[in-house]
Design an enzyme around this catalytic site. Structure first.
Site, PDB file in Angstrom:
ATOM      1  N   GLY A  70       0.830  -1.217   0.000  1.00  0.00           N
ATOM      2  CA  GLY A  70       0.000   0.000   0.000  1.00  0.00           C
ATOM      3  C   GLY A  70       0.852   1.250   0.000  1.00  0.00           C
ATOM      4  N   THR A  86       1.688   3.457  -2.192  1.00  0.00           N
ATOM      5  CA  THR A  86       1.315   4.697  -2.885  1.00  0.00           C
ATOM      6  C   THR A  86       0.196   5.441  -2.147  1.00  0.00           C
ATOM      7  OG1 THR A  86      -0.193   3.476  -4.322  1.00  0.00           O
ATOM      8  CG2 THR A  86       2.035   3.900  -5.166  1.00  0.00           C
ATOM      9  N   LEU A  92      -0.508   6.881   4.143  1.00  0.00           N
ATOM     10  CA  LEU A  92       0.307   6.328   5.230  1.00  0.00           C
ATOM     11  C   LEU A  92       1.420   5.430   4.682  1.00  0.00           C
ATOM     12  CD1 LEU A  92       0.847   5.997   8.255  1.00  0.00           C
ATOM     13  CD2 LEU A  92      -0.706   4.035   8.227  1.00  0.00           C
ATOM     14  N   LYS A 128     -11.423  -5.350  10.551  1.00  0.00           N
ATOM     15  CA  LYS A 128     -10.064  -5.255  11.097  1.00  0.00           C
ATOM     16  C   LYS A 128      -9.860  -6.298  12.201  1.00  0.00           C
ATOM     17  CE  LYS A 128      -9.136  -0.468   9.881  1.00  0.00           C
ATOM     18  NZ  LYS A 128      -8.544   0.801  10.284  1.00  0.00           N
TER      19      LYS A 128
END
Length: 307
Positions: free
Chosen positions: A10, A12, A15, A132
């Protein structure tokens, strides 16, 4: 001690890019997974070129391609996932790849918010937290060594408007406060979240633990935030207190996903989901106590940039 080789997933994203920069800053051999399509997006392409020029190794792959994941994972010791909330369940294949590769000393799944095991709004979060939690249970069940980073809110969320969900910039005349305005929430700048995360990857104290971030100077109630802002602009704001019921009504009336910012506000500043529990007693560790050497942006310093 030799620094772990870190793979960022992730990269790009907002965070993810900060995580890769922090990994390079702390002299970790840094690997960034990218899709071919990323180079056709000017912003993503610029981020990838910037990381490559800074010494990161770019690895082609995707969360849908298990073979590419295994190939990338076999080159590293640590995997840090910073996929967006929409992609949380796509980490299942990543977990399977980590298990098959068998070489990962630490996995940091993409949580980076309030702790899904602690929030008191599971029934109203449109699976934001349940997904999550599902990934965390899977990591535990597979016996993969992990660290969870619970940073609460990023500073780019709600703080630019001083927790006024209908505004984009801080108020100059009047402010709405839901409830009594005394419940404290936590904001941490994304680049600081990245620095704390990378500091934790090789630390035995964070193995199979949740690292909570509640940096002094970044834990305030809405009443306190308004007071700080008033002192900076040299003016008192008119305060409009709206009862909790009014906020719950708004959450019902505003369609999803537009109502999520009100749900997060309710979670942090009414229910106290960022701060109602003691970190150590709950079995977690306090990131600011573990890494006192890390300098971070305080809320007051951030608000100075909005003047």
């Amino acid at each position: 001690m030799e620094k772990s080789r870190i793979l960022i997933i992730g990269v790009t994203g907002n965070l993810g890019f900060h995580l890769a920069k922090a990994s390079l800053h702390f002299s970790h051999p840094t690997f960034a997974l990218f899709r071919d399509s990323a180079f056709s997006d000017p912003i993503k392409s610029q981020k990838l070129h910037s990381l490559s020029n800074s010494g990161a190794t770019l690895l082609r792959g995707s969360l849908e391609d298990e073979a590419s994941l295994i190939e990338a994972i076999k080159q590293v010791d640590v995997v840090v996932s910073a996929v967006s909330s929409k992609q949380v369940l796509a980490q299942k294949l990543l977990i399977s790849a980590i298990k098959q590769a068998g070489c990962i000393k630490r996995f940091i799944p993409s949580e980076f918010g309030a702790d899904p095991d602690k929030v008191q709004i599971l029934n109203m979060s449109y699976n934001f937290y349940t997904q999550k939690a599902e990934i965390r249970r899977l990591v535990e069940a597979e016996g993969i060594p992990y660290t969870i980073i619970s940073c609460n809110f990023f500073m780019s969320f709600l703080l630019p408007s001083l927790v006024q969900p209908d505004l984009e910039t801080p108020p100059r005349d009047k402010a709405t406060i839901f409830g009594y305005g005394n419940t404290k929430g936590v904001f941490v700048k994304e680049s600081d979240v990245a620095a704390f995360t990378i500091s934790a990857v090789d630390d035995p104290r964070t193995l199979n633990k949740v690292v909570y971030l509640r940096p002094p100077g970044n834990v305030y109630s809405v009443n306190e935030l308004i007071e700080i802002w008033e002192s900076k602009i040299g003016k008192k704001l008119e305060k409009i207190y709206e009862p909790e019921e009014e906020l719950l009504k708004k959450i019902k009336e505003i369609p999803y996903p537009e109502n999520m910012r009100f749900i997060f506000l309710y979670s942090a500043f009414i229910k106290g989901d960022h701060t109602y529990f003691d970190i150590e007693l709950s079995g977690g560790v306090d990131g600011t106590k573990l890494y006192p050497q890390l300098k971070y942006t305080t809320i007051s310093e951030y608000l100075d940039t909005l003047l």
